[in-house]
Design a protein around this motif. Structure first.
Motif, mmCIF file in Angstrom:
data_model
loop_
_atom_site.group_PDB
_atom_site.id
_atom_site.type_symbol
_atom_site.label_atom_id
_atom_site.label_comp_id
_atom_site.label_asym_id
_atom_site.label_seq_id
_atom_site.Cartn_x
_atom_site.Cartn_y
_atom_site.Cartn_z
ATOM 1 N N GLU A 33 0.831 -1.209 0.000
ATOM 2 C CA GLU A 33 0.000 0.000 0.000
ATOM 3 C C GLU A 33 0.864 1.256 0.000
ATOM 4 N N MET A 34 1.925 1.263 0.775
ATOM 5 C CA MET A 34 2.821 2.416 0.822
ATOM 6 C C MET A 34 3.590 2.571 -0.482
ATOM 7 N N ARG A 37 1.219 3.965 -3.027
ATOM 8 C CA ARG A 37 0.848 5.341 -2.696
ATOM 9 C C ARG A 37 1.955 6.331 -3.050
ATOM 10 N N LYS A 200 -8.910 0.173 3.451
ATOM 11 C CA LYS A 200 -8.058 1.120 2.727
ATOM 12 C C LYS A 200 -6.952 0.388 1.975
ATOM 13 N N ARG A 201 -6.358 -0.578 2.645
ATOM 14 C CA ARG A 201 -5.216 -1.253 2.033
ATOM 15 C C ARG A 201 -5.613 -2.120 0.849
ATOM 16 N N THR A 204 -6.248 0.303 -2.129
ATOM 17 C CA THR A 204 -5.019 0.820 -2.727
ATOM 18 C C THR A 204 -4.266 -0.274 -3.462
ATOM 19 N N ASN A 205 -4.299 -1.473 -2.919
ATOM 20 C CA ASN A 205 -3.575 -2.591 -3.521
ATOM 21 C C ASN A 205 -4.276 -3.182 -4.732
#
Length: 264
Positions: A33-34, A37, A200-201, A204-205
């Motif tokens: 995810e990071m 992002r 959220k993860r 995003t993924n």
């Protein structure tokens, strides 16, 4: 006043990583995810493991406390040789190393062989969030099934290494049974934590399919019920090696850690 410590800071004073991406491709992965992002990876490229050559070739210092390897990827057969080189460099300068992995038997067998003379400086922490292979395959599609992870735990334990387990995130409502199964082969600690920021993860993924969203909501709702968490806590409070991540502590009223733990 002491500063509260969360995440990997509860386990180590420093993290060492040497790969971008991970073939385990876990849907809930915070590192993925990071990376997405901040534009370092995409949902389509995360599973491709790219060696960070500079991280492998560098010389490491002796840290003032336990070092975690890795924290943003995993040790898979594809990157095993690089993992051995990095861990060897850390150990030879005097570090205590926490090896965290969803373990492959071929990798753990090799690590045990290579570092048999450093048993007092190594703590294995195997991530095992369920005994249900369907749940593991759904959430962690590229990672080993339960029996292989369990065999890795027993292998390291029987070879005299310090062993621990991370059940963060735990992936179903059978966590008490899982702890009973694993506990005899844990010499150090067994950590339990919820699936953090799951919706959220997975978004995003790149997981927008109805099945993933539905199962994620079901897991979040179950873990959000204080009765369920308190039931787990009550059932396992007698197990002295069980440790609670902050997501559990907040529910059951325990003080969140204010110091970095030393597991070795």
């Amino acid at each position: 006043m002491s500063k509260q410590v969360f995440g990997t800071k509860e386990w180590a004073v420093a993290n060492v990583n040497f790969v971008d991406g991970c073939s385990h491709n876990c849907k809930y992965c915070y590192s993925q995810e990071m990376a997405i992002r901040f534009g370092r990876k995409s949902p389509q490229t995360w599973h491709k493991e790219v060696i960070r050559t500079k991280a492998v070739e560098k010389n490491y210092k002796c840290f003032d406390g336990q070092v975690m390897v890795p924290s943003s990827h995993d040790i898979t057969p594809i990157v095993l040789e690089e993992a051995i080189l990095v861990i060897s460099k850390l150990l030879t300068v005097g570090n205590n190393v926490l090896i965290v992995t969803k373990p492959h038997l071929v990798c753990v067998h090799r690590l045990c062989q290579e570092f048999k003379d450093y048993k007092q400086n190594i703590l294995f922490r195997f991530t095992i969030g369920s005994m249900d292979d369907e749940a593991l395959k759904f959430w962690e599609p590229g990672a080993p099934e339960f029996s292989e992870r369990f065999d890795c735990l027993k292998l390291a334990f029987n070879n005299g290494f310090n062993t621990s387990v991370s059940c963060e995130p735990f992936l179903d409502n059978k966590i008490v049974d899982l702890v009973h199964k694993l506990y005899p082969y844990v010499s150090d600690s067994l950590w339990i934590g919820k699936a953090n920021m799951l919706m959220k993860r997975i978004s995003t993924n790149g997981y927008h399919d109805p099945e993933t969203i539905s199962q994620a909501r079901e897991l979040v709702e179950w873990q959000a019920d204080p009765h369920n968490i308190n039931s787990i806590y009550t059932a396992l409070i007698k197990f002295q090696k069980v440790k609670w991540k902050e997501s559990i502590k907040k529910v059951v009223g325990l003080q969140v850690s204010c110091e970095i733990g030393s597991d070795n």
